[in-house]
Design a protein around this motif. Sequence first.
Motif, short mmCIF file in Angstrom:
data_model
loop_
_atom_site.label_atom_id
_atom_site.label_comp_id
_atom_site.label_asym_id
_atom_site.label_seq_id
_atom_site.Cartn_x
_atom_site.Cartn_y
_atom_site.Cartn_z
N GLY A 1 0.79 -1.20 -0.09
CA GLY A 1 0.03 0.13 0.03
C GLY A 1 0.77 1.36 0.02
N ALA A 2 0.08 2.59 0.05
CA ALA A 2 0.79 3.66 -0.14
C ALA A 2 0.06 4.65 0.94
CB ALA A 2 1.18 4.34 -1.52
N ILE A 3 1.10 5.51 1.22
CA ILE A 3 0.21 6.66 2.07
C ILE A 3 0.86 7.93 1.59
CG2 ILE A 3 0.22 7.73 4.55
CD1 ILE A 3 0.61 4.73 5.53
N LEU A 4 0.11 9.05 1.25
CA LEU A 4 0.60 10.19 0.74
C LEU A 4 1.41 10.86 1.79
CD1 LEU A 4 0.46 12.34 -1.72
CD2 LEU A 4 -1.78 13.17 -0.32
N ILE A 5 2.41 11.57 1.45
CA ILE A 5 3.28 12.32 2.15
C ILE A 5 2.56 13.81 2.76
CG2 ILE A 5 5.56 13.66 2.51
CD1 ILE A 5 6.95 11.60 0.90
N PHE B 1 4.12 6.55 11.43
CA PHE B 1 3.65 5.43 10.67
C PHE B 1 3.49 4.27 11.83
CE2 PHE B 1 5.84 8.13 7.65
CZ PHE B 1 4.79 8.41 7.07
N THR B 2 2.39 3.68 11.70
CA THR B 2 2.10 2.47 12.66
C THR B 2 2.56 1.07 11.95
OG1 THR B 2 -0.15 2.31 12.07
CG2 THR B 2 0.59 3.50 13.89
N LYS B 3 2.49 1.13 10.53
CA LYS B 3 3.00 0.00 9.81
C LYS B 3 4.44 -0.08 9.34
CE LYS B 3 -1.68 -1.11 8.19
NZ LYS B 3 -2.60 -1.63 7.06
N ARG B 4 5.05 -1.02 9.06
CA ARG B 4 6.41 -0.92 8.65
C ARG B 4 6.47 -0.44 7.28
NH1 ARG B 4 10.42 -6.20 7.99
NH2 ARG B 4 12.23 -5.13 7.34
N VAL B 5 7.27 0.50 7.13
CA VAL B 5 7.57 1.38 5.79
C VAL B 5 8.69 0.50 5.13
CG1 VAL B 5 8.45 3.58 4.76
CG2 VAL B 5 7.04 3.69 6.99
N ARG B 6 8.26 0.37 3.74
CA ARG B 6 9.28 -0.49 2.79
C ARG B 6 10.03 0.32 2.18
NH1 ARG B 6 8.23 -4.45 4.77
NH2 ARG B 6 9.22 -5.92 2.87
N GLY B 7 9.53 1.91 1.90
CA GLY B 7 10.60 2.54 1.13
C GLY B 7 9.79 3.87 0.95
N ILE B 8 10.41 4.93 0.23
CA ILE B 8 9.61 6.15 -0.22
C ILE B 8 9.69 6.32 -1.60
CG2 ILE B 8 9.75 8.65 0.25
CD1 ILE B 8 11.68 7.99 2.86
N HIS B 9 8.47 6.72 -2.42
CA HIS B 9 8.53 7.21 -3.56
C HIS B 9 8.30 8.44 -3.99
CE1 HIS B 9 6.89 7.44 -7.51
NE2 HIS B 9 7.47 6.61 -7.96
N ILE B 10 9.36 9.05 -4.40
CA ILE B 10 9.25 10.61 -4.46
C ILE B 10 9.09 10.94 -5.87
CG2 ILE B 10 10.91 12.77 -4.34
CD1 ILE B 10 10.29 11.73 -1.70
N ASN B 11 7.89 11.97 -5.92
CA ASN B 11 7.40 12.40 -7.38
C ASN B 11 8.19 13.77 -7.51
OD1 ASN B 11 5.63 10.18 -7.49
ND2 ASN B 11 3.89 11.50 -6.69
N TYR C 1 4.97 9.45 -1.75
CA TYR C 1 4.40 8.34 -1.01
C TYR C 1 5.25 7.61 -0.19
CZ TYR C 1 0.38 9.26 -3.89
OH TYR C 1 -0.63 9.91 -4.58
N VAL C 2 4.78 7.14 0.88
CA VAL C 2 5.49 6.07 1.65
C VAL C 2 4.68 4.94 1.45
CG1 VAL C 2 6.00 5.34 4.07
CG2 VAL C 2 5.83 7.65 3.67
N LEU C 3 5.63 3.97 1.10
CA LEU C 3 5.28 2.62 0.63
C LEU C 3 5.16 1.68 2.06
CD1 LEU C 3 7.37 2.33 -2.64
CD2 LEU C 3 4.96 3.20 -2.28
N ILE C 4 4.00 0.93 2.07
CA ILE C 4 4.10 -0.07 3.23
C ILE C 4 3.86 -1.41 2.71
CG2 ILE C 4 3.23 1.90 4.99
CD1 ILE C 4 0.42 0.71 4.39
#
Length: 86
Positions: free
Chosen positions: A19-23, A31-41, A83-86
Amino acid sequence: MADTIRDYTPSQQSDPALGAILINYSSDQTFTKRVRGIHINTAGTLAVEFQDGSTATLTLAAGLWPYSITKILNSGSATAAGYVLI
């Protein structure tokens, strides 16, 4: 039948994002879930807190960054959009 996709918890950092969460800069974003990476636009700076509690202000170009963070800090973050990727 159980929803195996929703119930799945990635165990390795290299596992795909689910999933993804908007910055959002309105306040510190925890973040309460483990972040897998950051997608920067849009390139910019992002002040973050890592899993070990250390903090840094990162200057990020557009792209995918494999950072495992727990928080985006309002103070010190500017212009980076994505986005932060979870």
